[in-house]
Scaffold this active site. Structure first.
Site, PDB file in Angstrom:
ATOM      1  N   GLY A  25     -25.382  29.705 -85.840  1.00 49.41           N
ATOM      2  CA  GLY A  25     -25.815  28.807 -86.881  1.00 49.41           C
ATOM      3  C   GLY A  25     -25.227  27.210 -86.634  1.00 49.41           C
ATOM      4  N   GLY A  32     -23.084  14.543 -75.153  1.00 46.64           N
ATOM      5  CA  GLY A  32     -21.861  14.393 -75.719  1.00 46.64           C
ATOM      6  C   GLY A  32     -21.289  13.259 -74.657  1.00 46.64           C
ATOM      7  CG  LEU A  33     -18.171   9.585 -73.733  1.00 42.08           C
ATOM      8  CD1 LEU A  33     -19.368   8.734 -73.452  1.00 42.08           C
ATOM      9  CD2 LEU A  33     -17.175   8.813 -74.476  1.00 42.08           C
ATOM     10  CG  ASP A  62     -16.675  18.031 -71.915  1.00 39.83           C
ATOM     11  OD1 ASP A  62     -17.022  19.328 -72.506  1.00 39.83           O
ATOM     12  OD2 ASP A  62     -16.275  17.552 -70.898  1.00 39.83           O
ATOM     13  CE1 TYR A  67     -11.633  17.214 -67.050  1.00 35.44           C
ATOM     14  CE2 TYR A  67     -12.576  16.574 -69.215  1.00 35.44           C
ATOM     15  CZ  TYR A  67     -12.737  17.325 -67.952  1.00 35.44           C
ATOM     16  OH  TYR A  67     -13.875  18.158 -67.455  1.00 35.44           O
TER      17      TYR A  67
END
Ligand SMILES: NC(=O)c1ccc[n+]([C@@H]2O[C@H](COP(=O)([O-])OP(=O)(O)OC[C@H]3O[C@@H](n4cnc5c(N)ncnc54)[C@H](OP(=O)(O)O)[C@@H]3O)[C@@H](O)[C@H]2O)c1
Length: 342
Positions: A25, A32-33, A62, A67
């Site tokens: 839901g 998104g970036l 994201d 990263y």
């Protein structure tokens, strides 16, 4: 820093961004970036892009521990909330790295991402790759880990049980998979107590993955598409001579001219209209990408034309996950519909 050069600052109303209703839901913003700065963009520049992107209306980010920029992105998220955006309006994803599969490392890794991102909970936590494997960040595609393991479902489920525990603990609202295949997902769907809400996968006009896309959609799993532009900024080590470039495809270029937009934005429009959630990385053009999903849609003919240019060209092949000699990257992707045996 120059991040804002082509971005402008006019807010695009976040309420106007289409949403994907997940099986829980919850509403996932349909763009998104991405935050993987690769080798060329520093953590500070990525954090600056996150701040700038929120200022023009992005609410979905994201992230991933691998990263190497979650602390900087976290400072940006904190500033965004301090600036008046409610935490509930944000959608923040992070991912469990490959050397943290299995036992208590899953919980500890999630807590570390939460601390770095300065959040009390994540909206989505993904198992980044189905293969447990250590390889140093930035290593070459020819690099192999002596401890590399194939996909062993039993072991994946040990990790998944911990992912489910994170939901029970309230640290994570949704859990999901990434870089999966149909046969692997079939097993996860059979055995999961909490089903994946999304599957993050490579998706762009030259790699449309029709079979996997259909499978996840039919199973109530939202596809999130990475490298939606074909990752033009990816490092040399992630390139092979047979790779193609969707933004140079004559069909994409023609449609871009017709709409007066960059070919990259055509890729984003196509992705959002097809039903996946693109997560383009950008420090210079993020506003154009967001604007692309809120107005001037591609028409049915244009959508059909783009459906016809799939080249089955996977860019992120995953070579570093190969676990024995004599394999090719195709072995990671279960091309004949069965999980490649150990
Ligand atoms: N789950 C996984 O295993 C996985 C794997 C790979 C990636 N990802 C995620 O997916 C995100 C996106 O993938 P990616 O970064 O590899 O590739 P991408 O989003 O396909 O491409 C990013 C590149 O496109 C350029 N670009 C973006 N919008 C543009 C526009 N409107 N006009 C012109 N150029 C534009 C950017 O340059 P500028 O900065 O100059 O705009 C950047 O160099 C990553 O950041 C990461 O969050 C996940």
């Amino acid at each position: 820093m120059g991040n804002a050069s082509q971005n402008g600052s006019a807010l695009i109303d976040p309420d106007s961004i289409p949403k994907r209703k997940l099986y829980t839901g919850a509403n996932l913003p349909a763009i998104g970036l991405g935050t993987f700065g690769s080798d060329s963009v520093s953590p500070a520049q990525v954090a600056e892009a996150v701040r700038g992107a929120a200022a023009v209306g992005y609410r979905h980010f994201d992230c991933a521990s691998v990263y190497g920029n979650e602390p900087e992105v976290g400072a940006a998220l904190e500033a965004i909330v301090a600036g008046g955006v409610k935490r509930e309006e944000l959608w923040v994803t992070s991912k469990l790295w490959n050397d943290k599969h299995g036992g208590e490392d899953v919980i500890a890794s999630c807590r570390k991402s939460l601390a770095d991102l300065r959040l009390a909970y994540l909206d989505l936590y993904l198992v980044h790759w189905p293969f447990p494997n250590f390889h140093p960040p930035g290593c070459d595609v020819t690099s192999r880990s002596a401890d590399a393991k194939p996909y062993i479902h039993e072991n994946y489920m040990k990790t998944w049980r911990k992912m489910e525990e994170l939901v029970d603990m309230g640290l994570v609202r949704h859990i999901g998979t990434s870089n999966m295949t149909v046969p692997k997902l079939r097993l996860v769907l059979r055995d999961a107590r909490i089903k994946p809400a999304v599957n993050e996968m490579e998706l762009h006009p030259h790699f449309q993955q029709p079979e996997l896309f259909k499978f996840v959609v039919e199973n109530g799993i939202q596809p999130i598409g990475y490298c939606p532009i074909g990752s033009p900024g990816r490092p040399e080590r992630d390139r092979t001579p047979e790779d193609t470039t969707p933004t140079e495809d004559p069909v994409i270029v023609k449609i871009a001219r017709r709409h007066g937009i960059h070919p990259a934005v055509v890729c984003i429009k196509w992705a959002a209209q097809r039903g996946q959630t693109p997560i383009p990385f950008s420090i210079h053009n993020y506003r154009a990408n967001l604007a692309g999903v809120v107005g001037d849609p591609l028409n049915d003919d244009e959508m059909r034309e783009i459906a016809g240019i799939d080249r089955n060209c996977r860019l992120i092949k995953g070579q570093v996950f190969l676990w024995k000699d004599g394999q090719t990257w195709e072995d990671l992707w279960d091309l004949n519909g069965e999980i490649t045996p150990p």
